[in-house]
Design a protein around this motif. Structure first.
Motif, mmCIF file in Angstrom:
data_model
loop_
_atom_site.group_PDB
_atom_site.id
_atom_site.type_symbol
_atom_site.label_atom_id
_atom_site.label_comp_id
_atom_site.label_asym_id
_atom_site.label_seq_id
_atom_site.Cartn_x
_atom_site.Cartn_y
_atom_site.Cartn_z
ATOM 1 N N ARG A 40 0.852 -1.198 0.000
ATOM 2 C CA ARG A 40 0.000 0.000 0.000
ATOM 3 C C ARG A 40 0.885 1.243 0.000
ATOM 4 N N ASP A 90 4.375 6.698 2.601
ATOM 5 C CA ASP A 90 4.209 5.625 1.606
ATOM 6 C C ASP A 90 4.570 6.101 0.185
ATOM 7 N N HIS A 91 5.084 7.327 0.088
ATOM 8 C CA HIS A 91 5.517 7.850 -1.224
ATOM 9 C C HIS A 91 6.994 8.267 -1.229
ATOM 10 N N ASP A 184 -2.079 10.570 -4.648
ATOM 11 C CA ASP A 184 -3.121 10.335 -3.627
ATOM 12 C C ASP A 184 -4.218 11.397 -3.672
ATOM 13 N N HIS A 210 -4.511 4.737 -3.709
ATOM 14 C CA HIS A 210 -4.547 3.279 -3.552
ATOM 15 C C HIS A 210 -5.961 2.704 -3.652
HETATM 16 ZN ZN ZN Z 1 -0.370 6.989 -0.497
#
Ligand code: ZN
Length: 282
Positions: A40, A90-91, A184, A210
């Motif tokens: 994710r 998460d990036h 996102d 996601h």
């Molecule tokens: Zn993200």
């Protein structure tokens, strides 16, 4: 004198012919976009037909080895352009180690200083290697030879309520094929894109956030009118991304959906006219 003029014309013709040859070669070279399997999180690598490349995002905290191994497998030594879409872990979680490993020409990111260890680690490497940093803002465009270009469609404003809406949205065009990478982006960013009157149409959309139901509205999907959706998501995550509501919208529009949690690395290969997809599994 006559001899010199004839030689000059001959040389000029040769230069011209080699230009045409290069242009043709670039047109027929494929463009590849790899959607890496980083759970994710997001990490995409674009190989442009002229030999240049773009890294869009750098996975989450523990994805460095996987990303570095993948890029080294492609023979990458230099990354021409890095886009850190927004500063969530998460990036950019593994981006510091990726930048440390490869030579990097330039990095674009939204104007959003963020007080986390990931952000500070990223800037430690940027400062150490003196990588030029540019502000990611709508209207910026990059050419990759004769047949390909990339444009930032967002962010268009300097303030958003949610960090996700600062996302750098990238549209990549190769010949007739168009790819929209949403990072996102949420509902507010989609609304702004719709209002901006930019050309949103694309053949492939990398679905925002996601696959969470924070965006990917029906109105936006209809404006993009893509046939294929890519979702970068993990198979086991507490947030249950992608959302069934979003998957329902994609199904309603008869879109083909490729998910990294089901297929591993997904590669879109464009020849300028059509796009084919290759995955880990088959
Ligand atoms: Zn993200």
């Amino acid at each position: 004198m006559k001899k010199i003029i004839i030689s000059a014309i001959f040389v000029a013709m040769l230069v011209c012919l080699s230009d045409i040859h290069d242009a043709k070669a670039a047109w027929f070279e494929p463009m590849k976009i790899h959607f890496l399997d980083v759970g994710r999180a997001d990490c995409m690598f674009v190989q442009m037909p002229n030999g240049e490349n773009i890294l869009v995002d750098g996975g989450d905290e523990h994805d460095a080895a996987r990303i570095i191994e993948f890029l080294q497998g492609l023979g990458v030594k230099t990354i021409d352009l890095v886009i850190a879409t927004h500063p969530h872990h998460d990036h950019i979680g593994s981006m510091d180690e990726v930048l440390e490993t490869f030579s990097v020409k330039k990095i674009y990111m939204p104007n959003l200083p963020y007080d986390t260890s990931f952000y500070h680690d990223l800037f430690k490497v940027i400062n150490k290697k003196k990588i030029p940093v540019e502000r990611a803002v709508a209207g910026t465009s990059f050419r990759f030879g004769f047949s390909a270009k990339a444009e930032l469609l967002a962010p268009g404003a300097s303030y958003y309520k949610y960090i996700n809406d600062y996302s750098a949205v990238l549209k990549i065009t190769h010949g007739n094929n168009k790819f929209l990478l949403m990072a996102d982006s949420g509902v507010a960013a989609e609304r702004e894109l719709l209002r901006s009157h930019q050309d949103l149409q694309a053949d492939v959309i990398k679905v925002g956030h996601h696959g969470a139901n924070t965006g990917t509205t029906m109105k936006f999907l209809k404006a993009v009118s893509a046939k294929t959706a890519i979702i970068s998501c993990g198979s086991q995550n507490p947030n249950a991304y992608p959302s069934n509501v979003v998957l329902g919208r994609l199904a309603q529009l008869n879109m083909t959906v490729y998910r990294t949690d089901q297929l591993g690395v997904i590669t879109a290969i464009s020849n300028g006219r059509s796009i084919r997809f290759k995955t880990n599994g088959f």
